[in-house]
Design a protein around this motif. Structure first.
Motif, PDB file in Angstrom:
ATOM      1  N   SER A  44       6.750-139.582  -7.375  1.00 10.92           N
ATOM      2  CA  SER A  44       7.910-140.459  -7.221  1.00 10.92           C
ATOM      3  C   SER A  44       8.978-139.371  -7.970  1.00 10.92           C
ATOM      4  O   SER A  44       8.996-138.476  -8.360  1.00 10.92           O
ATOM      5  CB  SER A  44       7.897-141.546  -8.095  1.00 10.92           C
ATOM      6  OG  SER A  44       6.976-142.371  -8.022  1.00 10.92           O
ATOM      7  N   ALA A  45      10.245-139.913  -7.871  1.00 15.70           N
ATOM      8  CA  ALA A  45      11.558-138.998  -8.502  1.00 15.70           C
ATOM      9  C   ALA A  45      11.133-139.182 -10.206  1.00 15.70           C
ATOM     10  O   ALA A  45      10.426-140.083 -10.592  1.00 15.70           O
ATOM     11  CB  ALA A  45      12.551-140.031  -8.296  1.00 15.70           C
ATOM     12  N   THR A  50      15.900-142.383  -9.805  1.00 18.52           N
ATOM     13  CA  THR A  50      16.266-143.147  -8.685  1.00 18.52           C
ATOM     14  C   THR A  50      17.449-144.131  -9.150  1.00 18.52           C
ATOM     15  O   THR A  50      18.390-144.419  -8.527  1.00 18.52           O
ATOM     16  CB  THR A  50      15.081-144.084  -8.261  1.00 18.52           C
ATOM     17  OG1 THR A  50      13.980-143.123  -8.210  1.00 18.52           O
ATOM     18  CG2 THR A  50      15.730-145.038  -7.077  1.00 18.52           C
ATOM     19  N   GLU A 133      12.888-138.222  -4.853  1.00 19.79           N
ATOM     20  CA  GLU A 133      11.419-137.775  -4.229  1.00 19.79           C
ATOM     21  C   GLU A 133      11.806-136.529  -3.967  1.00 19.79           C
ATOM     22  O   GLU A 133      10.587-135.672  -3.953  1.00 19.79           O
ATOM     23  CB  GLU A 133      11.003-138.888  -3.403  1.00 19.79           C
ATOM     24  CG  GLU A 133      10.265-139.970  -4.021  1.00 19.79           C
ATOM     25  CD  GLU A 133      11.035-141.145  -4.890  1.00 19.79           C
ATOM     26  OE1 GLU A 133      12.632-140.743  -4.606  1.00 19.79           O
ATOM     27  OE2 GLU A 133      10.730-141.814  -5.794  1.00 19.79           O
ATOM     28  N   PHE A 193       7.533-143.487  -1.557  1.00 17.37           N
ATOM     29  CA  PHE A 193       8.807-144.403  -1.525  1.00 17.37           C
ATOM     30  C   PHE A 193       9.759-144.096  -0.393  1.00 17.37           C
ATOM     31  O   PHE A 193      10.428-144.691   0.358  1.00 17.37           O
ATOM     32  CB  PHE A 193       9.708-143.998  -2.818  1.00 17.37           C
ATOM     33  CG  PHE A 193      11.176-144.842  -2.963  1.00 17.37           C
ATOM     34  CD1 PHE A 193      11.199-146.208  -2.924  1.00 17.37           C
ATOM     35  CD2 PHE A 193      12.119-144.051  -3.169  1.00 17.37           C
ATOM     36  CE1 PHE A 193      12.305-146.710  -2.952  1.00 17.37           C
ATOM     37  CE2 PHE A 193      13.380-144.632  -3.362  1.00 17.37           C
ATOM     38  CZ  PHE A 193      13.506-146.037  -3.448  1.00 17.37           C
ATOM     39  N   ARG A 207      12.244-150.383  -3.982  1.00 18.76           N
ATOM     40  CA  ARG A 207      11.927-149.950  -5.230  1.00 18.76           C
ATOM     41  C   ARG A 207      10.734-149.871  -5.620  1.00 18.76           C
ATOM     42  O   ARG A 207       9.817-150.797  -5.578  1.00 18.76           O
ATOM     43  CB  ARG A 207      13.194-150.701  -6.336  1.00 18.76           C
ATOM     44  CG  ARG A 207      14.457-150.253  -6.213  1.00 18.76           C
ATOM     45  CD  ARG A 207      14.510-148.730  -6.375  1.00 18.76           C
ATOM     46  NE  ARG A 207      14.227-148.224  -7.601  1.00 18.76           N
ATOM     47  CZ  ARG A 207      14.937-148.049  -8.730  1.00 18.76           C
ATOM     48  NH1 ARG A 207      16.066-148.645  -8.844  1.00 18.76           N
ATOM     49  NH2 ARG A 207      14.506-147.478  -9.578  1.00 18.76           N
ATOM     50  N   GLU A 208      10.161-148.811  -6.277  1.00 17.16           N
ATOM     51  CA  GLU A 208       8.622-148.758  -7.015  1.00 17.16           C
ATOM     52  C   GLU A 208       7.806-148.531  -5.728  1.00 17.16           C
ATOM     53  O   GLU A 208       6.624-149.065  -5.935  1.00 17.16           O
ATOM     54  CB  GLU A 208       8.180-149.899  -7.776  1.00 17.16           C
ATOM     55  CG  GLU A 208       9.257-150.142  -9.048  1.00 17.16           C
ATOM     56  CD  GLU A 208       9.668-149.031  -9.906  1.00 17.16           C
ATOM     57  OE1 GLU A 208       8.625-148.261  -9.974  1.00 17.16           O
ATOM     58  OE2 GLU A 208      10.733-148.866 -10.405  1.00 17.16           O
ATOM     59  N   GLY A 209       8.232-148.103  -4.638  1.00 17.87           N
ATOM     60  CA  GLY A 209       7.167-148.168  -3.443  1.00 17.87           C
ATOM     61  C   GLY A 209       6.593-147.096  -3.472  1.00 17.87           C
ATOM     62  O   GLY A 209       5.621-147.048  -2.234  1.00 17.87           O
ATOM     63  N   SER A 210       6.418-146.165  -4.314  1.00 20.10           N
ATOM     64  CA  SER A 210       5.545-144.934  -4.246  1.00 20.10           C
ATOM     65  C   SER A 210       4.217-145.490  -4.071  1.00 20.10           C
ATOM     66  O   SER A 210       3.251-144.769  -3.420  1.00 20.10           O
ATOM     67  CB  SER A 210       5.685-143.980  -5.263  1.00 20.10           C
ATOM     68  OG  SER A 210       6.982-143.595  -5.164  1.00 20.10           O
TER      69      SER A 210
HETATM   70  N1  ASP Z   1      11.782-143.591  -7.255  1.00 21.69           N
HETATM   71  C1  ASP Z   1      11.460-144.895  -6.885  1.00 21.69           C
HETATM   72  C2  ASP Z   1      11.976-146.096  -7.683  1.00 21.69           C
HETATM   73  O1  ASP Z   1      12.080-145.554  -8.819  1.00 21.69           O
HETATM   74  C3  ASP Z   1       9.996-145.065  -6.001  1.00 21.69           C
HETATM   75  C4  ASP Z   1       8.904-145.408  -7.071  1.00 21.69           C
HETATM   76  O2  ASP Z   1       9.178-145.144  -8.245  1.00 21.69           O
HETATM   77  O3  ASP Z   1       7.961-145.821  -6.878  1.00 21.69           O
HETATM   78  O4  ASP Z   1      11.976-147.211  -7.316  1.00 21.69           O
END
Ligand code: ASP
Ligand code: MG
Length: 427
Positions: A44-45, A50, A133, A193, A207-210
């Motif tokens: 992820s980033a 992000t 990312e 992501f 969001r948080e899709g990794s």
């Molecule tokens: N960097 C993205 C986010 O913060 C994806 C992830 O972290 O999974 O939403």
């Protein structure tokens, strides 16, 4: 006969790559893998990048000055890359292909920010926010000496910006075609992501899709397991940043995990579980701070009743719709309301109907709420409250309800056999 190579998928989130020391720790974890194991690493980033990119994009799109946060973002990434390079004992001169890869990505980001046009917010969001990312994986791949894979041509989505929906057959074909030969040469690092459309535009998966990305690769490549490396000891019954006295679930079923993710437990992205469950690929959640500790195994298992799980969703908005003439809320009314919610892409976290009003609790978005009000103002009298919290207790008991509701004014509550939910004002 030669032993078949086994594939593991590792996913490292923002906290596990937030600075040079974290990336060195990641390298130590990756280094523990045996040569018989192939490794695909989804990253992820870095840190809060992000969020920073969202802010930069928002300013740029509004025609406001974004120079300061952009400079901070560039210096952050260049600084981490430089720290990792200097630690490599200067063996890799800064002019190597990888260094210029990072510099190129940063230059592309700056360039793209100058070409934004009014409107079309969600599409342009994806083109910009995706750099988190791209930058992180460039740095991690270099630190590991691993192959940098651009996942966007492989993970094919539709045009649902900011929540790209997967074209599974194309994605599966692409990944099976491209990735196995790369894995033969050593670890492969790719972005969480992100995805891409057939015409080559970048999409994001939510969001948080990794985590979901890790599951997509694992599914397509029939991985042996997925491990999500986090800053907590495994899957806990509550977020330790919010609740005291958390307990870890050593083992938990796919189904329980899907439900927890659905209610907003931040530990795993809700879409992650299904592709893994279909192929019965176990998902390990482990701490990158204590990599040898047991963590949690999510899989096809049966277990006794679990300790109650506490889940909080912050920044909620409670919207209620009343018919203008005080008639009952009918199915026709609901159809209009649901249609408008879908159109502005506000997701319902909880809903309740009473005689003349219908209420929904959604994640707050000023932009989407405004659009919704514009759609429905003529049909309904609409009230809304923002700054709320939605709590869910899964597998509740009397003590857990008491613990959470004490001293709180509940604006709405709902109870089913296994789940207790309520909305209240932000503490
Ligand atoms: N960097 C993205 C986010 O913060 C994806 C992830 O972290 O999974 O939403
Ligand atoms: Mg992140």
């Amino acid at each position: 006969m030669q032993e078949a190579h086994r594939l593991k998928v590792y996913k490292f989130g923002g906290a596990s790559v937030r600075d040079a020391e974290a990336i060195r720790n990641l390298a130590r974890i990756v280094g523990k893998n045996t040569p018989q194991e192939q490794l695909l690493i989804v990253v992820s980033a870095m840190g809060k990048t992000t969020n920073a990119l969202e802010e930069i994009f928002h300013l740029a799109h509004a025609g406001q000055d974004y120079a300061a946060p952009l400079t901070a973002l560039r210096e952050y990434h260049a600084g981490v890359a430089a720290a990792l390079l200097s630690e490599a004992g200067g063996q890799i001169p800064p002019s190597t292909a990888n260094q210029s890869h990072l510099a190129n990505l940063l230059a592309q980001l700056c360039e793209q920010l100058t070409t934004l046009t009014p409107g079309d917010y969600d599409r342009q969001y994806d083109q910009i926010v995706s750099y988190g990312e791209l930058l992180a994986t460039s740095i991690v791949a270099q630190a590991l000496g691993a192959h940098w894979l651009d996942c966007r041509p492989l993970i094919r989505t539709d045009h649902t910006w900011r929540e790209g929906r997967l074209d599974w057959p194309t994605t599966e074909y692409n990944i099976r075609d491209e990735v196995p030969p790369l894995l033969l040469t050593g670890p492969v690092v790719t972005q969480g992501f992100l995805g891409g459309t057939a015409s080559g535009a970048t999409t994001t998966l939510g969001r948080e899709g990794s985590d979901y990305t890790a599951a997509i690769f694992a599914y397509c490549l029939h991985a042996e397991s997925v491990t999500i490396w986090k800053d907590v000891a495994g899957l806990l019954n509550a977020d330790p940043k919010i609740f005291a006295d958390t307990v870890r679930y050593p083992e938990i079923s796919y189904q329980e995990t899907i439900e927890m993710a659905y209610y907003g437990a931040s530990v795993i992205h809700p879409k992650t579980i299904k592709p893994l469950a279909v192929q019965r690929i176990p998902l390990y959640v482990k701490s990158f701070l204590d990599p040898t500790a047991e963590g949690t195994r999510i899989g096809d298992c049966r277990h006794a009743a679990l300790a109650p799980a506490f889940i909080r969703k912050a920044d909620q908005c409670l919207i209620s719709f009343e018919s203008k003439d005080l008639t009952f809320i009918s199915e026709e009314n609901l159809e209009v309301i649901f249609g408008a919610l879908a159109q502005v892409r506000l997701k319902i976290n909880l809903m309740q109907n009473s005689a003349i009003s219908f209420s929904v609790c959604t994640d707050f978005s000023a932009y989407r709420l405004e659009k919704l009000l514009n759609h429905l103002r003529d049909h309904f009298t609409i009230h809304y409250n923002t700054g709320l919290e939605l709590y869910t207790i899964k597998n509740y008991d009397a003590a857990s309800i008491q613990r959470l509701t004490m001293g709180r004014e509940l604006l709405l509550e709902q109870r089913t056999r296994l789940t207790f939910q309520f909305v209240c004002r932000d503490a």
